[in-house]
Design an enzyme around this catalytic site. Sequence first.
Site, mmCIF file in Angstrom:
data_model
loop_
_atom_site.group_PDB
_atom_site.id
_atom_site.type_symbol
_atom_site.label_atom_id
_atom_site.label_comp_id
_atom_site.label_asym_id
_atom_site.label_seq_id
_atom_site.Cartn_x
_atom_site.Cartn_y
_atom_site.Cartn_z
ATOM 1 N N ARG A 38 0.823 -1.212 0.000
ATOM 2 C CA ARG A 38 0.000 0.000 0.000
ATOM 3 C C ARG A 38 0.857 1.263 0.000
ATOM 4 O O ARG A 38 0.430 2.301 -0.511
ATOM 5 C CB ARG A 38 -0.952 -0.015 1.191
ATOM 6 C CG ARG A 38 -1.963 -1.135 1.087
ATOM 7 C CD ARG A 38 -3.169 -0.946 1.945
ATOM 8 N NE ARG A 38 -4.152 -2.003 1.691
ATOM 9 C CZ ARG A 38 -5.408 -1.956 2.067
ATOM 10 N NH1 ARG A 38 -5.858 -0.911 2.733
ATOM 11 N NH2 ARG A 38 -6.221 -2.943 1.791
ATOM 12 N N LYS A 51 -19.883 -12.526 4.047
ATOM 13 C CA LYS A 51 -21.077 -11.680 3.999
ATOM 14 C C LYS A 51 -21.658 -11.563 2.599
ATOM 15 O O LYS A 51 -20.929 -11.385 1.620
ATOM 16 C CB LYS A 51 -20.727 -10.285 4.525
ATOM 17 C CG LYS A 51 -20.303 -10.259 5.978
ATOM 18 C CD LYS A 51 -19.733 -8.898 6.373
ATOM 19 C CE LYS A 51 -20.804 -7.826 6.305
ATOM 20 N NZ LYS A 51 -20.279 -6.515 6.770
ATOM 21 N N GLY A 81 -9.283 -6.386 -0.022
ATOM 22 C CA GLY A 81 -9.681 -7.061 1.211
ATOM 23 C C GLY A 81 -9.035 -8.434 1.349
ATOM 24 O O GLY A 81 -7.846 -8.618 1.048
ATOM 25 N N GLY A 102 -13.901 -2.952 0.452
ATOM 26 C CA GLY A 102 -15.204 -2.312 0.616
ATOM 27 C C GLY A 102 -15.432 -1.210 -0.392
ATOM 28 O O GLY A 102 -16.545 -1.025 -0.906
#
Length: 415
Positions: free
Chosen positions: A35, A197, A374, A397
């Site tokens: 990152r 999810k 993620g 997300g």
Amino acid sequence: MKSIRKIQLHGRVVFLRVDFNVPLNEAGEITEDGRIKAALTTIEYLIQQGARVVIGSHLGRPKGQVVEKLRMRPAAKRLSELLGQEVKYVKDCVGEEVQQVQDNLKNREVMLLENLRFYPQETANDLRFAEQLAHGVDVYITDAFGVIHRKHASTFGLPSLVFDKGVGFLIEEEIAALGRVMHGPEEPLVVLIGGVKISDKVEVIQNLAPQAACLLVGGGVANALLKGLGYDIGQSIVESDSVNKEQAGVDYSQMALTIWDKFIGEECGIDMTYPDGKPLGRIVHPIDFVAAPSTDEGAETRIIELGDAVPEGWMFLDIGPKTRALYVAILTEARTVFWNGPLGLFENPAYAEGSRVVAQAIADCEGYSVIGGGDTEVVIDQFGLKGQVSHLSTGGGASLAFLAKKELPGLAALE
């Protein structure tokens, strides 16, 4: 939304919001610096243009308190090594010390603020906190794709207070990559959705399924669908525990079934069948699983085919060999692929084969591939496949929110 290329930067104080939320070991050392490297192009451009660079980021989940092991010092050290110049690290993100260092910055110098989330005002989008961050700032640039779906002080309140603002090269790259999936992708498009999810993936599925040749499901998403279809899934995980009051009482299996019903009768756009000869539909679900009575290391495992009785207390923890072969065959035919969410409990080697096999198939695919950040990014890294996919998103997300066509506060604040 203005590009960094269109903004005058020389001699100006630029607040650059990045996502340096990197993993650390027990010694506080960075174990994976992807990152930080992802933001280098923008940082180096600001330096070349003669800007005075103030960098802000979060790290981990300190929940509004100072957590020593979540300080930004390791990120400052690594960024300094990558840039080949000093990065002035300040142990706060607002206040007199910060302002003094900022006021003394010369052109092409860089400073890194302390973890923004040490202040509860950051996640609360507190206006006063945003004003403190904005003090003395001439230009705001965001390259923190991983948090553009968050309405926080540094992503929403701060840019709302600065006239000259825009996006860095990383966000431009992210938007271009996801845009290739959404708008006129090279066909056939195959979408692979897994993870625990389903609630945060419903709109993505609804948006992408109509233009996808087929949509493959795994993990908790597949469990929710199969439960809704009446199959025995034993004690397999299905999103059921309410995350917040708004989600209390939501029937996630019914949610999945509603999506299934919407596309029932629509054939897969790839000429292929299930092993028993039945034609594939637009949504393709697993047909066998690796199951176990617990997630403990060394637990007994067995292959259970869909429709067979599941022993009491057992659960599906990975897709089985027939499903792996089917999914790999479909992915091999794809010209565009989007993947978000692992297909099993990949952290345990006993249940990682499904995720590994599809990850390798995507890496081998000759088409354009986008990995939705993620846990999926972790999977790609775990199996040494970074650099072998077309685009690895820095925001799980955020990529889902973008593909769901939701408003992204971090971009809306730039308008």
